[in-house]
Structure formats: structure tokens, C-alpha cells
Design a protein around this motif. Structure first.
Motif, PDB file in Angstrom:
ATOM      1  N   ILE A  86       0.865  -1.177   0.000  1.00  0.00           N
ATOM      2  CA  ILE A  86       0.000   0.000   0.000  1.00  0.00           C
ATOM      3  C   ILE A  86       0.903   1.229   0.000  1.00  0.00           C
ATOM      4  O   ILE A  86       1.635   1.469   0.961  1.00  0.00           O
ATOM      5  CB  ILE A  86      -0.917   0.027   1.236  1.00  0.00           C
ATOM      6  N   ALA A  87       0.873   2.000  -1.074  1.00  0.00           N
ATOM      7  CA  ALA A  87       1.634   3.246  -1.163  1.00  0.00           C
ATOM      8  C   ALA A  87       0.809   4.346  -0.500  1.00  0.00           C
ATOM      9  O   ALA A  87      -0.288   4.670  -0.963  1.00  0.00           O
ATOM     10  CB  ALA A  87       1.927   3.589  -2.620  1.00  0.00           C
ATOM     11  N   CYS A  88       1.336   4.892   0.580  1.00  0.00           N
ATOM     12  CA  CYS A  88       0.609   5.876   1.380  1.00  0.00           C
ATOM     13  C   CYS A  88       1.148   7.278   1.133  1.00  0.00           C
ATOM     14  O   CYS A  88       2.357   7.472   1.080  1.00  0.00           O
ATOM     15  CB  CYS A  88       0.733   5.530   2.860  1.00  0.00           C
ATOM     16  N   ARG A  89       0.253   8.244   1.027  1.00  0.00           N
ATOM     17  CA  ARG A  89       0.659   9.612   0.702  1.00  0.00           C
ATOM     18  C   ARG A  89       1.281  10.345   1.877  1.00  0.00           C
ATOM     19  O   ARG A  89       2.046  11.282   1.682  1.00  0.00           O
ATOM     20  CB  ARG A  89      -0.514  10.401   0.125  1.00  0.00           C
ATOM     21  N   SER A  92      -0.274   9.922   8.268  1.00  0.00           N
ATOM     22  CA  SER A  92      -1.600   9.557   8.793  1.00  0.00           C
ATOM     23  C   SER A  92      -2.165   8.357   8.040  1.00  0.00           C
ATOM     24  O   SER A  92      -2.818   7.492   8.634  1.00  0.00           O
ATOM     25  CB  SER A  92      -2.570  10.745   8.765  1.00  0.00           C
ATOM     26  N   GLU A  93      -1.914   8.281   6.753  1.00  0.00           N
ATOM     27  CA  GLU A  93      -2.372   7.125   5.983  1.00  0.00           C
ATOM     28  C   GLU A  93      -1.581   5.874   6.371  1.00  0.00           C
ATOM     29  O   GLU A  93      -2.149   4.791   6.503  1.00  0.00           O
ATOM     30  CB  GLU A  93      -2.238   7.417   4.488  1.00  0.00           C
ATOM     31  N   VAL A  94      -0.270   6.011   6.558  1.00  0.00           N
ATOM     32  CA  VAL A  94       0.547   4.885   7.040  1.00  0.00           C
ATOM     33  C   VAL A  94      -0.020   4.375   8.354  1.00  0.00           C
ATOM     34  O   VAL A  94      -0.249   3.177   8.529  1.00  0.00           O
ATOM     35  CB  VAL A  94       2.027   5.301   7.237  1.00  0.00           C
ATOM     36  N   ASP A  95      -0.262   5.290   9.288  1.00  0.00           N
ATOM     37  CA  ASP A  95      -0.763   4.900  10.611  1.00  0.00           C
ATOM     38  C   ASP A  95      -2.128   4.230  10.533  1.00  0.00           C
ATOM     39  O   ASP A  95      -2.383   3.231  11.208  1.00  0.00           O
ATOM     40  CB  ASP A  95      -0.829   6.117  11.539  1.00  0.00           C
ATOM     41  N   TYR A  96      -3.012   4.767   9.693  1.00  0.00           N
ATOM     42  CA  TYR A  96      -4.348   4.180   9.547  1.00  0.00           C
ATOM     43  C   TYR A  96      -4.269   2.728   9.075  1.00  0.00           C
ATOM     44  O   TYR A  96      -4.848   1.824   9.696  1.00  0.00           O
ATOM     45  CB  TYR A  96      -5.199   5.007   8.570  1.00  0.00           C
ATOM     46  N   TYR A  97      -3.562   2.494   7.963  1.00  0.00           N
ATOM     47  CA  TYR A  97      -3.503   1.137   7.416  1.00  0.00           C
ATOM     48  C   TYR A  97      -2.714   0.199   8.326  1.00  0.00           C
ATOM     49  O   TYR A  97      -3.079  -0.963   8.494  1.00  0.00           O
ATOM     50  CB  TYR A  97      -2.946   1.134   5.993  1.00  0.00           C
ATOM     51  N   TRP A  98      -1.645   0.706   8.915  1.00  0.00           N
ATOM     52  CA  TRP A  98      -0.855  -0.132   9.826  1.00  0.00           C
ATOM     53  C   TRP A  98      -1.712  -0.595  10.994  1.00  0.00           C
ATOM     54  O   TRP A  98      -1.798  -1.790  11.289  1.00  0.00           O
ATOM     55  CB  TRP A  98       0.368   0.637  10.322  1.00  0.00           C
ATOM     56  N   ASP A  99      -2.347   0.356  11.670  1.00  0.00           N
ATOM     57  CA  ASP A  99      -3.145   0.010  12.855  1.00  0.00           C
ATOM     58  C   ASP A  99      -4.302  -0.919  12.508  1.00  0.00           C
ATOM     59  O   ASP A  99      -4.583  -1.875  13.238  1.00  0.00           O
ATOM     60  CB  ASP A  99      -3.673   1.278  13.534  1.00  0.00           C
ATOM     61  N   ALA A 100      -4.964  -0.659  11.393  1.00  0.00           N
ATOM     62  CA  ALA A 100      -6.115  -1.476  11.009  1.00  0.00           C
ATOM     63  C   ALA A 100      -5.701  -2.894  10.636  1.00  0.00           C
ATOM     64  O   ALA A 100      -6.326  -3.872  11.066  1.00  0.00           O
ATOM     65  CB  ALA A 100      -6.864  -0.816   9.853  1.00  0.00           C
ATOM     66  N   LEU A 101      -4.654  -3.030   9.847  1.00  0.00           N
ATOM     67  CA  LEU A 101      -4.277  -4.354   9.347  1.00  0.00           C
ATOM     68  C   LEU A 101      -3.516  -5.189  10.367  1.00  0.00           C
ATOM     69  O   LEU A 101      -3.623  -6.414  10.368  1.00  0.00           O
ATOM     70  CB  LEU A 101      -3.469  -4.221   8.054  1.00  0.00           C
ATOM     71  N   ILE A 123       3.266  -1.527   4.200  1.00  0.00           N
ATOM     72  CA  ILE A 123       2.653  -0.215   4.352  1.00  0.00           C
ATOM     73  C   ILE A 123       3.774   0.806   4.155  1.00  0.00           C
ATOM     74  O   ILE A 123       4.614   0.995   5.041  1.00  0.00           O
ATOM     75  CB  ILE A 123       1.991  -0.047   5.738  1.00  0.00           C
ATOM     76  N   VAL A 124       3.796   1.442   2.986  1.00  0.00           N
ATOM     77  CA  VAL A 124       4.960   2.223   2.580  1.00  0.00           C
ATOM     78  C   VAL A 124       4.577   3.656   2.204  1.00  0.00           C
ATOM     79  O   VAL A 124       3.809   3.866   1.260  1.00  0.00           O
ATOM     80  CB  VAL A 124       5.646   1.556   1.365  1.00  0.00           C
ATOM     81  N   PRO A 125       5.138   4.623   2.918  1.00  0.00           N
ATOM     82  CA  PRO A 125       4.900   6.012   2.499  1.00  0.00           C
ATOM     83  C   PRO A 125       5.665   6.312   1.213  1.00  0.00           C
ATOM     84  O   PRO A 125       6.807   5.873   1.044  1.00  0.00           O
ATOM     85  CB  PRO A 125       5.459   6.835   3.671  1.00  0.00           C
ATOM     86  N   THR A 126       5.052   7.038   0.298  1.00  0.00           N
ATOM     87  CA  THR A 126       5.733   7.376  -0.949  1.00  0.00           C
ATOM     88  C   THR A 126       7.002   8.185  -0.674  1.00  0.00           C
ATOM     89  O   THR A 126       7.951   8.123  -1.459  1.00  0.00           O
ATOM     90  CB  THR A 126       4.810   8.149  -1.907  1.00  0.00           C
ATOM     91  N   ARG A 127       7.040   8.872   0.448  1.00  0.00           N
ATOM     92  CA  ARG A 127       8.232   9.653   0.807  1.00  0.00           C
ATOM     93  C   ARG A 127       9.450   8.737   0.995  1.00  0.00           C
ATOM     94  O   ARG A 127      10.577   9.158   0.714  1.00  0.00           O
ATOM     95  CB  ARG A 127       7.957  10.459   2.086  1.00  0.00           C
ATOM     96  N   LEU A 128       9.240   7.512   1.431  1.00  0.00           N
ATOM     97  CA  LEU A 128      10.351   6.570   1.575  1.00  0.00           C
ATOM     98  C   LEU A 128      11.053   6.373   0.232  1.00  0.00           C
ATOM     99  O   LEU A 128      12.281   6.427   0.151  1.00  0.00           O
ATOM    100  CB  LEU A 128       9.874   5.224   2.114  1.00  0.00           C
ATOM    101  N   TYR A 129      10.285   6.145  -0.823  1.00  0.00           N
ATOM    102  CA  TYR A 129      10.870   5.942  -2.151  1.00  0.00           C
ATOM    103  C   TYR A 129      11.704   7.153  -2.570  1.00  0.00           C
ATOM    104  O   TYR A 129      12.783   7.009  -3.134  1.00  0.00           O
ATOM    105  CB  TYR A 129       9.784   5.675  -3.200  1.00  0.00           C
ATOM    106  N   GLU A 130      11.184   8.348  -2.289  1.00  0.00           N
ATOM    107  CA  GLU A 130      11.903   9.571  -2.641  1.00  0.00           C
ATOM    108  C   GLU A 130      13.228   9.663  -1.883  1.00  0.00           C
ATOM    109  O   GLU A 130      14.262   9.990  -2.469  1.00  0.00           O
ATOM    110  CB  GLU A 130      11.041  10.793  -2.323  1.00  0.00           C
ATOM    111  N   LEU A 131      13.189   9.377  -0.586  1.00  0.00           N
ATOM    112  CA  LEU A 131      14.391   9.537   0.239  1.00  0.00           C
ATOM    113  C   LEU A 131      15.460   8.489  -0.060  1.00  0.00           C
ATOM    114  O   LEU A 131      16.642   8.818  -0.104  1.00  0.00           O
ATOM    115  CB  LEU A 131      14.018   9.519   1.723  1.00  0.00           C
TER     116      LEU A 131
END
Length: 167
Positions: A86-89, A92-101, A123-131
């Protein structure tokens, strides 16, 4: 021989559950937006399962259709060899999917987890790919090293590590 793939051909992941496909479909569709449970095929008097129990079915998660079967005890259990990313923007999206799943499941490393059904997720923030692709090798390395120490990916910690390496 040429095979036409226009129009009627579809590809969908198919997941083998012990006997909890319906529970899994309800769990997943409760987490992802634009999701629904499609048809559920139930055993009838012809068997081989108990009449009324779910045999197979489909569910859609944010537009992606999954198929599932209740195949019995996990002779072919889930493993990390297949996962859903799941590519997260944002965080907060990372936290939502992480906690739920991870609820009822198990945390792993580097943004990976197994849910309560044993399915692996990234559960991967798109910022990780950039960094980790930063043109400055020191920043990319620092972000990668920070990620390797994490379970849930924390964007602020990745950015702080990259910024410290640039400084």
C-alpha cells in the motif's frame, strides 16, 4: 498463436483461507475505501463442505477485485513471498492502514506486517521511495539505514536521518 486480452480477460489475486473467507472479506472491506463484498458461493447438499458454509467468493478493495476460497487447513499457507503493498501519501495514511491491518496480526520489519489471517502487507509512504532514491548518496544511505531499523515506517524519522547526513 495470438491471444486477445481486450474486453473479457481479467486477472485477480486468489487467496486460500482455511474457513474464514467471509470474515476476511468483511475485515478488509471495513478498512479500505470503495470496497464491497461481491458474491459468496455457499456449499449445498452436493458438498463437499457443510451446506450453507462459504466455499468461495469475491471482494473488492478500493477497486481491486480479489477472489478467495475456503480450502481447508492451510496446506498452502500464506508467506511473505506474496504480499500486498500500500503506497501511502503521508504518515496519517501509514498509521491508519498499519493500525487497522496489524490488529490481531503481527508486526514485522521495514513496513511489513501480517494481518490476523496471515496475509502479508507492506505499508509504505511514498516519501520513503523519494528519500532512498535521493541523488545525494549520503542522504539515500541514511534514509535506508533508518528504514531498516523500523517496524512501522515513520516519515519524520526518515527525513531527520536524511537531513542529518546532508548536514
Amino acid at each position: 498463436m495470438t491471444i486477445s486480452t481486450t474486453g473479457s480477460t481479467t486477472i485477480a489475486p486468489c487467496l486460500w483461507f482455511d474457513d474464514d473467507l467471509e470474515d476476511a472479506a468483511r475485515f478488509y472491506t471495513g478498512i479500505f475505501p470503495n470496497s464491497s463484498i461481491g458474491h459468496l458461493t455457499r456449499y449445498n447438499a452436493a458438498g463437499p463442505g457443510e451446506p450453507g458454509r462459504v466455499m468461495a467468493g469475491e471482494f473488492t478493495l478500493d477497486g481491486l477485485t480479489f477472489r478467495g476460497i475456503n480450502g481447508g487447513p492451510a496446506e498452502f499457507g500464506f508467506s511473505e513471498a506474496i504480499s500486498f503493498s500500500i503506497a501511502c501519501r503521508d504518515q496519517s495514511e501509514v498509521d491508519y492502514y498499519w493500525d487497522a491491518l496489524v490488529d490481531g496480526g503481527q508486526e514485522s520489519v521495514c513496513g511489513w506486517l501480517k494481518d490476523r489471517f496471515g496475509v502479508s502487507w507492506q505499508i509504505v509512504p511514498t516519501r520513503l521511495y523519494e528519500l532512498v532514491s535521493d541523488p545525494d548518496p549520503a542522504r539515500a544511505r541514511a534514509a535506508t539505514e533508518a528504514m531498516l531499523r523500523m517496524r512501522r515506517i515513520v516519515v519524520a524519522e526518515l527525513e531527520a536521518a536524511a537531513d542529518a547526513a546532508a548536514g
